[in-house]
Design a protein around this motif. Structure first.
Motif, PDB file in Angstrom:
ATOM      1  N   GLY A  20      10.617 -27.595 -31.980  1.00 45.77           N
ATOM      2  CA  GLY A  20      11.712 -27.409 -31.040  1.00 45.77           C
ATOM      3  C   GLY A  20      12.801 -28.455 -31.211  1.00 45.77           C
ATOM      4  O   GLY A  20      12.726 -29.327 -32.088  1.00 45.77           O
ATOM      5  N   PRO A  21      13.815 -28.408 -30.338  1.00 44.92           N
ATOM      6  CA  PRO A  21      14.986 -29.269 -30.484  1.00 44.92           C
ATOM      7  C   PRO A  21      14.725 -30.760 -30.264  1.00 44.92           C
ATOM      8  O   PRO A  21      15.381 -31.590 -30.872  1.00 44.92           O
ATOM      9  N   LYS A  22      13.778 -31.138 -29.441  1.00 39.83           N
ATOM     10  CA  LYS A  22      13.565 -32.559 -29.144  1.00 39.83           C
ATOM     11  C   LYS A  22      12.366 -33.109 -29.915  1.00 39.83           C
ATOM     12  O   LYS A  22      11.490 -33.771 -29.351  1.00 39.83           O
ATOM     13  N   THR A  23      12.321 -32.824 -31.212  1.00 38.52           N
ATOM     14  CA  THR A  23      11.252 -33.298 -32.088  1.00 38.52           C
ATOM     15  C   THR A  23      11.888 -33.973 -33.298  1.00 38.52           C
ATOM     16  O   THR A  23      13.111 -33.975 -33.449  1.00 38.52           O
ATOM     17  N   ASN A  24      11.052 -34.536 -34.151  1.00 35.50           N
ATOM     18  CA  ASN A  24      11.564 -35.145 -35.387  1.00 35.50           C
ATOM     19  C   ASN A  24      12.048 -34.114 -36.401  1.00 35.50           C
ATOM     20  O   ASN A  24      12.727 -34.464 -37.355  1.00 35.50           O
ATOM     21  N   TYR A  25      11.656 -32.849 -36.220  1.00 35.16           N
ATOM     22  CA  TYR A  25      12.012 -31.796 -37.166  1.00 35.16           C
ATOM     23  C   TYR A  25      12.663 -30.619 -36.433  1.00 35.16           C
ATOM     24  O   TYR A  25      12.173 -29.493 -36.502  1.00 35.16           O
ATOM     25  N   PRO A  26      13.761 -30.832 -35.724  1.00 33.61           N
ATOM     26  CA  PRO A  26      14.334 -29.762 -34.898  1.00 33.61           C
ATOM     27  C   PRO A  26      14.672 -28.505 -35.707  1.00 33.61           C
ATOM     28  O   PRO A  26      15.327 -28.575 -36.737  1.00 33.61           O
ATOM     29  N   GLY A  27      14.143 -27.372 -35.215  1.00 36.87           N
ATOM     30  CA  GLY A  27      14.424 -26.086 -35.843  1.00 36.87           C
ATOM     31  C   GLY A  27      13.629 -25.790 -37.100  1.00 36.87           C
ATOM     32  O   GLY A  27      13.772 -24.724 -37.693  1.00 36.87           O
ATOM     33  N   ASP A  28      12.775 -26.716 -37.514  1.00 36.99           N
ATOM     34  CA  ASP A  28      12.009 -26.502 -38.752  1.00 36.99           C
ATOM     35  C   ASP A  28      10.901 -25.483 -38.524  1.00 36.99           C
ATOM     36  O   ASP A  28      10.299 -25.414 -37.456  1.00 36.99           O
ATOM     37  N   GLU A  29      10.668 -24.687 -39.536  1.00 35.75           N
ATOM     38  CA  GLU A  29       9.542 -23.760 -39.590  1.00 35.75           C
ATOM     39  C   GLU A  29       8.873 -23.970 -40.930  1.00 35.75           C
ATOM     40  O   GLU A  29       9.549 -24.101 -41.944  1.00 35.75           O
ATOM     41  N   ARG A  30       7.550 -24.004 -40.939  1.00 33.86           N
ATOM     42  CA  ARG A  30       6.848 -24.114 -42.216  1.00 33.86           C
ATOM     43  C   ARG A  30       5.492 -23.449 -42.143  1.00 33.86           C
ATOM     44  O   ARG A  30       4.887 -23.380 -41.083  1.00 33.86           O
ATOM     45  N   THR A  31       5.066 -22.977 -43.272  1.00 28.42           N
ATOM     46  CA  THR A  31       3.766 -22.324 -43.373  1.00 28.42           C
ATOM     47  C   THR A  31       2.757 -23.311 -43.944  1.00 28.42           C
ATOM     48  O   THR A  31       3.054 -24.038 -44.888  1.00 28.42           O
ATOM     49  N   THR A  32       1.597 -23.315 -43.353  1.00 29.36           N
ATOM     50  CA  THR A  32       0.502 -24.165 -43.801  1.00 29.36           C
ATOM     51  C   THR A  32      -0.739 -23.288 -43.913  1.00 29.36           C
ATOM     52  O   THR A  32      -0.997 -22.473 -43.031  1.00 29.36           O
ATOM     53  N   SER A  33      -1.475 -23.444 -45.000  1.00 28.68           N
ATOM     54  CA  SER A  33      -2.701 -22.669 -45.207  1.00 28.68           C
ATOM     55  C   SER A  33      -3.907 -23.581 -45.054  1.00 28.68           C
ATOM     56  O   SER A  33      -4.009 -24.609 -45.721  1.00 28.68           O
ATOM     57  N   PHE A  34      -4.798 -23.192 -44.164  1.00 34.07           N
ATOM     58  CA  PHE A  34      -6.047 -23.909 -43.937  1.00 34.07           C
ATOM     59  C   PHE A  34      -7.132 -23.178 -44.719  1.00 34.07           C
ATOM     60  O   PHE A  34      -7.353 -21.987 -44.508  1.00 34.07           O
ATOM     61  N   ILE A  35      -7.790 -23.896 -45.629  1.00 33.05           N
ATOM     62  CA  ILE A  35      -8.799 -23.289 -46.492  1.00 33.05           C
ATOM     63  C   ILE A  35     -10.176 -23.713 -45.973  1.00 33.05           C
ATOM     64  O   ILE A  35     -10.480 -24.909 -45.889  1.00 33.05           O
ATOM     65  N   PHE A  36     -10.978 -22.724 -45.621  1.00 31.41           N
ATOM     66  CA  PHE A  36     -12.316 -22.964 -45.102  1.00 31.41           C
ATOM     67  C   PHE A  36     -13.358 -22.488 -46.107  1.00 31.41           C
ATOM     68  O   PHE A  36     -13.138 -21.522 -46.831  1.00 31.41           O
ATOM     69  N   LEU A  37     -14.505 -23.175 -46.127  1.00 32.48           N
ATOM     70  CA  LEU A  37     -15.659 -22.762 -46.917  1.00 32.48           C
ATOM     71  C   LEU A  37     -16.842 -22.555 -45.984  1.00 32.48           C
ATOM     72  O   LEU A  37     -16.998 -23.282 -44.996  1.00 32.48           O
ATOM     73  N   LEU A  38     -17.658 -21.587 -46.334  1.00 31.53           N
ATOM     74  CA  LEU A  38     -18.905 -21.377 -45.601  1.00 31.53           C
ATOM     75  C   LEU A  38     -19.912 -22.359 -46.196  1.00 31.53           C
ATOM     76  O   LEU A  38     -20.349 -22.211 -47.334  1.00 31.53           O
ATOM     77  N   GLU A  39     -20.234 -23.393 -45.425  1.00 29.57           N
ATOM     78  CA  GLU A  39     -21.115 -24.468 -45.896  1.00 29.57           C
ATOM     79  C   GLU A  39     -22.179 -24.727 -44.839  1.00 29.57           C
ATOM     80  O   GLU A  39     -21.845 -24.931 -43.670  1.00 29.57           O
ATOM     81  N   ASP A  40     -23.414 -24.713 -45.246  1.00 24.59           N
ATOM     82  CA  ASP A  40     -24.539 -24.940 -44.321  1.00 24.59           C
ATOM     83  C   ASP A  40     -24.500 -23.973 -43.138  1.00 24.59           C
ATOM     84  O   ASP A  40     -24.792 -24.343 -42.000  1.00 24.59           O
ATOM     85  N   GLY A  41     -24.091 -22.733 -43.398  1.00 28.23           N
ATOM     86  CA  GLY A  41     -24.084 -21.701 -42.375  1.00 28.23           C
ATOM     87  C   GLY A  41     -22.918 -21.753 -41.397  1.00 28.23           C
ATOM     88  O   GLY A  41     -22.909 -21.023 -40.412  1.00 28.23           O
ATOM     89  N   ALA A  42     -21.930 -22.630 -41.649  1.00 28.85           N
ATOM     90  CA  ALA A  42     -20.781 -22.749 -40.743  1.00 28.85           C
ATOM     91  C   ALA A  42     -19.493 -22.795 -41.561  1.00 28.85           C
ATOM     92  O   ALA A  42     -19.484 -23.265 -42.705  1.00 28.85           O
ATOM     93  N   TRP A  43     -18.415 -22.311 -40.957  1.00 27.15           N
ATOM     94  CA  TRP A  43     -17.101 -22.377 -41.606  1.00 27.15           C
ATOM     95  C   TRP A  43     -16.526 -23.760 -41.384  1.00 27.15           C
ATOM     96  O   TRP A  43     -16.370 -24.213 -40.244  1.00 27.15           O
ATOM     97  N   LYS A  44     -16.231 -24.450 -42.505  1.00 26.75           N
ATOM     98  CA  LYS A  44     -15.727 -25.825 -42.434  1.00 26.75           C
ATOM     99  C   LYS A  44     -14.462 -25.949 -43.267  1.00 26.75           C
ATOM    100  O   LYS A  44     -14.320 -25.315 -44.311  1.00 26.75           O
ATOM    101  N   LEU A  45     -13.577 -26.795 -42.788  1.00 28.86           N
ATOM    102  CA  LEU A  45     -12.306 -27.020 -43.467  1.00 28.86           C
ATOM    103  C   LEU A  45     -12.546 -27.734 -44.790  1.00 28.86           C
ATOM    104  O   LEU A  45     -13.216 -28.770 -44.832  1.00 28.86           O
ATOM    105  N   ASP A  46     -11.971 -27.191 -45.873  1.00 26.88           N
ATOM    106  CA  ASP A  46     -12.111 -27.786 -47.197  1.00 26.88           C
ATOM    107  C   ASP A  46     -10.785 -28.345 -47.711  1.00 26.88           C
ATOM    108  O   ASP A  46     -10.773 -29.268 -48.504  1.00 26.88           O
TER     109      ASP A  46
END
Length: 177
Positions: free
Chosen positions: A129-155
């Motif tokens: 939003g406007p009162k942040t360090n990055y006013p008006g910025d939009e960005r895409t971020t991909s979170f990659i998870f692995l199934l490890e020890d029977g649970a989904w964990k961030l890799d």
């Protein structure tokens, strides 16, 4: 059709002449499916955790074991070992390191997800939003998870280049000295 076949034959011959074999595209028979509910729940739980100042995932070993793969925990430990005075260093990892920004976004949306076997990718669109360090910025971020020890964990987390940020892999950043 003869023209395309001829070009393919010429390129294949050229690769063989240089001692390389041609790489053949194979159609994958199973289309990507959406990330499973459990993976999306893991993302949401972890993302909610990151929005708090304390406890921080950098020092909270239980949270690390719950949400991070062994590989990512090792990379984090390797990065932490490079700091001599954490309180005096603005680059010392924090919860925001796992968001991919010094300033948390004003909002986020899960815009897509997909699963490939034991790996799932969740694409998130951040907006500031406007009162942040990055006013008006939009960005895409991909979170990659692995199934490890029977649970989904961030890799890993991949941040795409934007106006205020360079493209970056969290795992790679943590491995750099």
């Amino acid at each position: 059709m003869k023209y395309i076949f001829g070009i393919t034959l010429i390129l294949s011959s050229a690769l063989v002449a240089y001692g390389q074999s041609a790489i053949v595209e194979v159609k994958h028979s199973t289309p990507a499916a959406a990330a499973p509910r459990e993976c999306l729940a893991a993302f949401r739980g972890f993302f909610q955790y990151l929005q708090k100042r304390e406890p921080g995932v950098v020092r909270d070993e239980q949270a690390q074991k719950r949400w991070l793969t062994r590989e990512l925990r090792q990379a984090l430990a390797q990065k932490l070992a490079t700091f001599t005075s954490p309180k005096d260093d603005p680059d010392y990892p924090s919860n925001n390191t796992f968001i991919g920004s010094w300033d948390q976004p004003s909002s986020y949306a899960i815009v897509a997800s997909r699963r490939y076997g034991k790996r799932a990718v969740i694409d998130v669109l951040y907006k500031w939003g406007p009162k942040t360090n990055y006013p008006g910025d939009e960005r895409t971020t991909s979170f990659i998870f692995l199934l490890e020890d029977g649970a989904w964990k961030l890799d890993d987390i991949y941040t795409f280049r934007g106006e205020f940020v360079q493209a970056e892999s969290l795992n790679q950043y943590l491995r750099e000295k």
